[in-house]
Design a protein around this motif. Structure first.
Motif, PDB file in Angstrom:
ATOM      1  N   ASN B 248       0.823  -1.206   0.000  1.00 34.72           N
ATOM      2  CA  ASN B 248       0.000   0.000   0.000  1.00 34.72           C
ATOM      3  C   ASN B 248       0.859   1.259   0.000  1.00 34.72           C
ATOM      4  N   ARG B 249       1.990   1.192  -0.704  1.00 33.75           N
ATOM      5  CA  ARG B 249       2.858   2.368  -0.747  1.00 33.75           C
ATOM      6  C   ARG B 249       2.282   3.401  -1.698  1.00 33.75           C
ATOM      7  N   ASN B 250       2.533   4.633  -1.410  1.00 27.43           N
ATOM      8  CA  ASN B 250       2.028   5.699  -2.252  1.00 27.43           C
ATOM      9  C   ASN B 250       3.165   6.218  -3.129  1.00 27.43           C
ATOM     10  N   LEU B 251       3.103   5.966  -4.422  1.00 35.11           N
ATOM     11  CA  LEU B 251       4.162   6.403  -5.329  1.00 35.11           C
ATOM     12  C   LEU B 251       3.618   7.589  -6.118  1.00 35.11           C
ATOM     13  N   SER B 252       4.110   8.778  -5.796  1.00 34.06           N
ATOM     14  CA  SER B 252       3.461   9.919  -6.450  1.00 34.06           C
ATOM     15  C   SER B 252       3.928  10.096  -7.888  1.00 34.06           C
ATOM     16  N   ASN B 253       5.228  10.008  -8.124  1.00 25.12           N
ATOM     17  CA  ASN B 253       5.701  10.168  -9.501  1.00 25.12           C
ATOM     18  C   ASN B 253       6.465   8.940  -9.942  1.00 25.12           C
ATOM     19  N   MET B 254       6.037   8.391 -11.050  1.00 22.48           N
ATOM     20  CA  MET B 254       6.766   7.238 -11.576  1.00 22.48           C
ATOM     21  C   MET B 254       7.263   7.570 -12.979  1.00 22.48           C
ATOM     22  N   ILE B 255       8.393   7.038 -13.307  1.00 18.22           N
ATOM     23  CA  ILE B 255       8.942   7.271 -14.650  1.00 18.22           C
ATOM     24  C   ILE B 255       9.394   5.925 -15.206  1.00 18.22           C
ATOM     25  N   TRP B 256       8.952   5.643 -16.408  1.00 11.39           N
ATOM     26  CA  TRP B 256       9.100   4.286 -16.955  1.00 11.39           C
ATOM     27  C   TRP B 256      10.225   4.220 -17.981  1.00 11.39           C
ATOM     28  N   THR B 257      11.048   3.186 -17.870  1.00  7.96           N
ATOM     29  CA  THR B 257      12.152   3.002 -18.832  1.00  7.96           C
ATOM     30  C   THR B 257      11.673   2.311 -20.113  1.00  7.96           C
ATOM     31  N   GLY B 258      10.521   1.676 -20.041  1.00  6.41           N
ATOM     32  CA  GLY B 258      10.133   0.683 -21.049  1.00  6.41           C
ATOM     33  C   GLY B 258       9.937   1.190 -22.457  1.00  6.41           C
ATOM     34  N   ARG B 259       9.682   2.504 -22.642  1.00 11.50           N
ATOM     35  CA  ARG B 259       9.406   2.953 -24.000  1.00 11.50           C
ATOM     36  C   ARG B 259      10.538   3.832 -24.548  1.00 11.50           C
ATOM     37  N   VAL B 260      11.600   3.947 -23.768  1.00 15.43           N
ATOM     38  CA  VAL B 260      12.757   4.722 -24.236  1.00 15.43           C
ATOM     39  C   VAL B 260      13.465   3.885 -25.304  1.00 15.43           C
ATOM     40  N   LYS B 261      13.558   4.454 -26.518  1.00 14.23           N
ATOM     41  CA  LYS B 261      13.956   3.565 -27.616  1.00 14.23           C
ATOM     42  C   LYS B 261      15.376   3.031 -27.454  1.00 14.23           C
ATOM     43  N   GLU B 262      16.285   3.828 -26.872  1.00 19.12           N
ATOM     44  CA  GLU B 262      17.661   3.341 -26.705  1.00 19.12           C
ATOM     45  C   GLU B 262      17.759   2.257 -25.628  1.00 19.12           C
ATOM     46  N   PHE B 263      16.734   2.151 -24.802  1.00 14.94           N
ATOM     47  CA  PHE B 263      16.823   1.258 -23.638  1.00 14.94           C
ATOM     48  C   PHE B 263      16.437  -0.189 -23.931  1.00 14.94           C
ATOM     49  N   SER B 264      15.854  -0.404 -25.106  1.00 11.42           N
ATOM     50  CA  SER B 264      15.355  -1.767 -25.325  1.00 11.42           C
ATOM     51  C   SER B 264      16.383  -2.636 -26.044  1.00 11.42           C
ATOM     52  N   LYS B 265      17.610  -2.127 -26.149  1.00 14.93           N
ATOM     53  CA  LYS B 265      18.601  -2.813 -26.985  1.00 14.93           C
ATOM     54  C   LYS B 265      19.534  -3.721 -26.209  1.00 14.93           C
ATOM     55  N   ILE B 266      19.965  -4.758 -26.898  1.00 19.26           N
ATOM     56  CA  ILE B 266      21.123  -5.521 -26.439  1.00 19.26           C
ATOM     57  C   ILE B 266      22.212  -5.244 -27.477  1.00 19.26           C
TER      58      ILE B 266
END
Ligand SMILES: Cc1cc2nc3c(=O)[nH]c(=O)nc-3n(C[C@H](O)[C@H](O)[C@H](O)COP(=O)(O)OP(=O)(O)OC[C@H]3O[C@@H](n4cnc5c(N)ncnc54)[C@H](O)[C@@H]3O)c2cc1C
Ligand code: FES
Ligand code: FES
Lengths: 470, 502
Positions: B248-266
């Motif tokens: 039941n934690r309250n997370l006010s601001n979240m920022i997601w790595t999942g759609r950053v195009k450089e981040f999905s690479k191997i």
């Protein structure tokens, strides 16, 4: 499955028939309690749980919870118009603890809110002062302090002590059996709607709608006919929804009654683990006297079971464990003592087998211990001690006095030995284990079980069956 | 209201609503809490109650849904995920298919649904929608329905009534079944619809209290996070989801790595394989598994398909868990971790990242931007996971080990454990005892005693301190036996085990 005359009969027994809800299961159309479309003014409930296993409640200030925006009502024992009890029969399971809490996580109050998130936020603001009391948690502690729900129950046949003393070999030992969480995939769930006059409808995931009806009526001070319980289906129960559904059903009904709004209580998985009783864990100690050929003369067995903070269904479960304590073996001299221990833990409850498995495992352990001592295949010791076959001149008698007329375990075992290639496979395994330094293959053995089909209290006919385990 | 100021890549505004496809229909969702889970939304907002909540923590699979995207070549890719721990913002640009979205025209059941009926794969039925969806994703990916992988396909779904045999048989029966024409047609339409909603716009959704930002490029991500370092970085949410549903934690601001195009690479560089923040376990396993069969075997036992489809490699390091499975393995391989703060990058040996329980060498505003795994780590690399269950369980003890041998002597050893201390930690005394020793079992047996000098483990539900010490010693010995050629059956390999006992 063939009929006794060898011919398959017409009818449904020999056909593979689809589950009548299967098409709904696979398309998500089968509705469980939490899936029912509820009116928009439905309230959600969260139970306030004890923070100690055993403690006096010194004071309880729930005003901040009550004043939290979105909280509609806070329920405590004082709000119950009828009886503060959700036990199946013994009257020892409070809906909300009063004065004393008896296990960690026990229901002390309930928050009724616009939604569950609000209830979760509000519940943190409860101020309850406790004075901790000594808690008895496990079987050893309960045995040591003599914490019991009732005096030991005993079944005895023959001349136990004499036969033991006269035996060529004697052994004693103990086996510890853990408890088990039901983990019905759908948690406990109830949804209540107050109707006209004193009517109330409770949708509930329960194995025992009748009991829910009675307990809701008792708690709300209503007549049974005021309460309608609807159980469309359950997402699993396994005994865990025999008596344990009472609490959520009563609290949902109480909330609906007192607020006039529909109310729902679904246990979150964590709360479900903490609130509800489980399979009883057991410590089974035994003494056995036997001859060199494996014939058992006498067994003394003490079954210590952890019942938790109240009776729940423990009395009947203990009886079943006792009535399975000799398993499929004719033990002429036997004393079975059951210690129904009271502990500051969830009240343990029905679970597939209802005590029978624990009783059986105890005796299977005795057999294995004897075989190990004599250094023979355990199956030999099993065969030596089976109840006499139904065709024998004399029949065996169970420790509780029932004649076993229809024992066929010898036939089952001899067929299994053949079809499972028992002797050769055991040889292979032994060879492998001898030559493999680190890795031993699993062993291969039989375990037998007798099953008492009717309530053991009635001491009605038993059957012998065997299962092949590898 | 305290939300993140994000400037889009083109300097324009951030879109304040999500676009995704649900069972064939395009959705536009705004004004929603950043921590709203997909399962809650489906059940409460859309009255799609077929997906069930059995645990709300990714364990039971009753909430399994399929997430569909298109890959670089325009083909559809299908992932099963646990909807109970997926945040809504993670759906931007995807298609979601729930159990209600499977059937064809005139309510004809999908072959996966029919199979479960025909093989009697349901009793209470509560788990069934989840099983249907796991089979359906395997079916759609045309992978995972053979005897050797059906168990993996289903490992993330618990059934308490039926027993798994009929369910497995239902799954196996599908391998030769034909896709109905209506399904092929439907997938073609889905491809087109996905193209329509494709965008590179950053998105941020909020209900005024909890926000969820979906940046699309690396600069935006770095700046946004550095500007507001108190926000929570979300990658696969297989940990963070539980903070919400369980704590039941309250997370006010979240920022997601999942759609950053450089981040999905191997990326493959000469000396390193670089795994970026949005790379999931499943993707990494598919790319790296064949290189190191031992880590492939470990990954197969990491959570379940659903968890591997969401959870990321970098998340498994960033969370600092002492019982994470990858750190000991990646440390044994000599990996480096890269941290980025705005445009400043630094790299350090992975083991140095873990300072003590709950504390990592990560400064405010810094995030994990990649892990660099040496390309050339040798044949002597092994990892072993000990847990109570085979699938979907957290390690009691986890060992990653690597060593070099010259002539007949051990010249370098890296032995790292999880579950033995407050961080993943190297067994330096064991390593020392191995150095310069002959490459033979006896050296390992001797060195294993030093576990007691290296570690003072905890007793908890997963294992007692004694168990952990003993098990760790045995793993060192097992490693020695295995490398030097003794027969040590691989218990993670079902075929080997079956051969042994048959
Ligand atoms: C059912 C289930 C089974 C699991 N089984 C296993 C298992 O077998 N073995 C195992 O090791 N773990 C297991 N886990 C734990 C978890 O899945 C892994 O640790 C996973 O790798 C976490 O990655 P994530 O992307 O989901 O992290 P998230 O939940 O998104 O984040 C985890 C933490 O890391 C931070 N973080 C994420 N990415 C970054 C970044 N790039 N930079 C800085 N901080 C970041 C987050 O802020 C958060 O504190 C399991 C979890 C579940 C729910
Ligand atoms: S509800 Fe159990 S995995 Fe989602
Ligand atoms: S059918 Fe009941 S849990 Fe699977």
């Amino acid at each position: 499955m063939k009929d006794t005359d060898g011919s398959a009969k017409e009818g449904i027994v020999h056909k593979a028939i689809r589950h009548d809800s299967a098409h709904k299961h696979v398309s998500g159309a089968a509705k469980y309690v939490d899936d029912i479309a509820v009116p928009p003014n439905t309230l959600e409930i969260l139970l306030g749980q004890s923070k100690f296993a055993h403690a006096k409640i010194l004071s309880m200030d729930l005003s901040q919870v009550e004043n939290f925006p979105g909280v509609i009502k806070v329920l405590t024992a004082a709000d119950i118009p009828g009886t503060n009890d959700c036990s199946p029969f013994a009257g020892d399971d409070p809906i909300f603890a009063e004065n004393v809490v008896s296990y960690l996580g026990q229901s002390v109050f309930a928050v009724v809110a616009e939604d569950i998130k609000t209830a979760r936020n509000a519940i943190e603001l409860a101020e309850i002062k406790y004075e901790e009391l000594p808690a008895v948690i496990n079987i050893d502690q309960a045995l040591e302090t003599g914490n019991v729900l009732g005096p030991p129950a005993v079944i005895e046949c023959g001349k136990v002590d004499q036969a033991l003393a006269k035996s060529k070999n004697k052994l004693e030992g103990k086996i510890i059996l853990g408890g088990q969480e039901h983990f019905y995939l759908e948690g406990q769930a109830a949804f209540a709607i107050a109707g006209e006059d004193t009517d109330i409808v409770v949708h509930c995931s329960t194995q025992h709608p009748t009991e829910i009806q009675h307990k809701v009526a008792m708690a709300l001070g209503l007549s049974n006919h005021d309460v309608t319980v609807i159980t469309r289906r359950m997402g699993g129960g396994f005994g865990g929804k025999e008596s344990q559904g009472n609490l959520p059903a009563i609290v949902a009904a109480l909330a609906a009654k007192l607020t006039g709004r529909p109310a729902k209580l679904i246990y979150d998985r964590d709360d479900d683990f903490i609130l509800t009783g489980k399979r009883h864990d057991f410590q089974i100690s035994y003494k056995v006297g036997f001859e060199d050929n494996g014939l058992i003369n006498s067994v003394i067995v003490d079954q210590a079971m952890r019942c938790g903070m109240s009776w729940d269904l423990s009395e009947a479960i203990a009886a079943r464990a006792m009535c399975h304590a000799e398993n499929s073996y004719f033990i002429k001299n036997m004393r079975i003592t059951s210690h129904r221990l009271k502990t500051n833990t969830q009240s343990n409850t029905a679970f597939r087998g209802f005590g029978g498995p624990q009783g059986i495992v105890g005796m299977e352990r005795v057999i294995d211990h004897v075989a190990h001592h004599l250094n023979v295949d355990p199956l030999l010791v099993r065969e030596r001690n089976f109840y006499p076959h139904k065709t024998s001149a004399t029949h065996g008698i169970t420790p509780y006095g029932q004649t076993v007329h229809d024992c066929i375990i010898q036939d089952i075992i001899s067929e299994l030995k053949k079809t499972s290639d028992y002797a050769d496979r055991r040889k292979d395994i032994e060879k492998f284990n001898k030559n493999s330094e680190f890795f031993k293959t699993r062993d291969f053995s039989y375990s037998c079980k007798v099953w008492d089909f009717l309530q053991c209290k009635l001491f009605k006919p038993s059957r012998c069956t065997a299962t092949c385990l590898q | 209201m305290d939300t993140l100021p994000i400037v889009g890549a083109d300097g324009g505004d951030v879109r304040n609503y999500l676009t995704f496809i649900l069972n064939g229909k395009t959705q536009r969702v705004d004004n929603i809490a950043g921590d709203m889970t997909l399962l809650k939304w489906l059940r409460n907002q859309k009255s799609l109650v077929g997906s069930k909540e059995g645990c709300a923590e990714g364990d039971c699979g009753a909430c399994t849904v399929a997430i569909v995207k298109t890959d670089d070549t325009g083909n559809l890719t299908w992932r099963s995920v646990n909807a109970c721990i997926v945040f809504m913002g993670m759906l931007e640009g995807c298609a979601v298919i729930t159990v209600e979205g499977l059937n064809g025209p005139d309510s004809e059941l999908h072959p996966c649904q029919k199979a479960l009926i025909d093989f009697h794969g349901s009793q209470c039925g509560f788990c069934t929608p989840g099983f249907v969806m796991s089979l359906f994703t395997a079916w759609s990916n045309k992978h995972g329905l053979m005897a050797e992988d059906i168990d993996d396909t289903l490992a993330g779904n618990l059934c308490r009534c039926t027993g798994y045999r009929p369910i497995v048989e239902a799954g196996l029966s599908l391998k030769n079944a034909k896709q109905p024409q209506w399904e092929l047609d439907r997938n073609e339409i889905l491809k087109k619809e996905l193209l329509k909603i494709k965008s590179s716009e950053p998105v941020e959704i909020t209900n005024g209290k909890n926000s969820f930002s979906v940046p699309t490029n690396y600069e935006d991500f770095s700046t946004t996070y550095a500007d507001q370092p108190s926000s929570t970085i979300v990658s696969g949410a297989t940990d963070i989801g539980l903070w919400v549903t369980k704590q039941n934690r309250n997370l006010s601001n979240m920022i997601w790595t999942g759609r950053v195009k450089e981040f999905s690479k191997i990326d493959q560089q000469e000396d390193f394989i670089i795994i970026r923040p949005a790379v999931t376990h499943q993707e990494a396993m598919e790319k790296l598994g064949s290189k190191w069969p031992t880590i492939n075997a470990l990954w197969k036992r990491f959570g379940s398909v659903q968890v591997r489809n969401s959870g990321t490699v970098c998340g498994n390091l960033a969370n600092g868990s002492p019982i994470g499975d990858l750190p000991p393995a990646l440390i044994a391989l000599g990996s480096l971790i890269e941290l980025t703060n705005r445009n400043k990058k630094r790299k350090l040996p992975l083991e140095e990242f873990f300072i003590e329980y709950g504390r990592q060498d990560r400064h405010s505003g810094e995030y994990v931007s990649g892990v660099f795994v040496p390309n050339k780590s040798g044949n002597n690399f092994r990892c072993y996971k000990l847990s109570k269950r085979f699938d979907q369980d957290i390690s009691a003890v986890m060992m990653g080990a690597n060593l070099s041998v010259e002539k007949t002597k051990i010249t370098k050893a890296t032995i790292c454990f999880g579950g033995m201390a407050g961080t993943p930690k190297r067994a330096t005394e064991v390593e020392k005892a191995l150095l310069d020793q002959p490459f033979e079992p006896q050296s390992f047996i001797k060195a294993s005693k030093n576990i007691n000098k290296d570690f003072d483990p905890l007793t908890d539900v997963r294992g007692s301190a004694d168990y952990r010490r003993k098990a760790a010693q045995n793993l060192v010995m097992k490693y020695g036996y295995e490398l030097t050629g003794s027969f040590v059956p691989n218990l993670a390999d079902r075929n080997q085990v079956e051969n042994l006992v048959s």
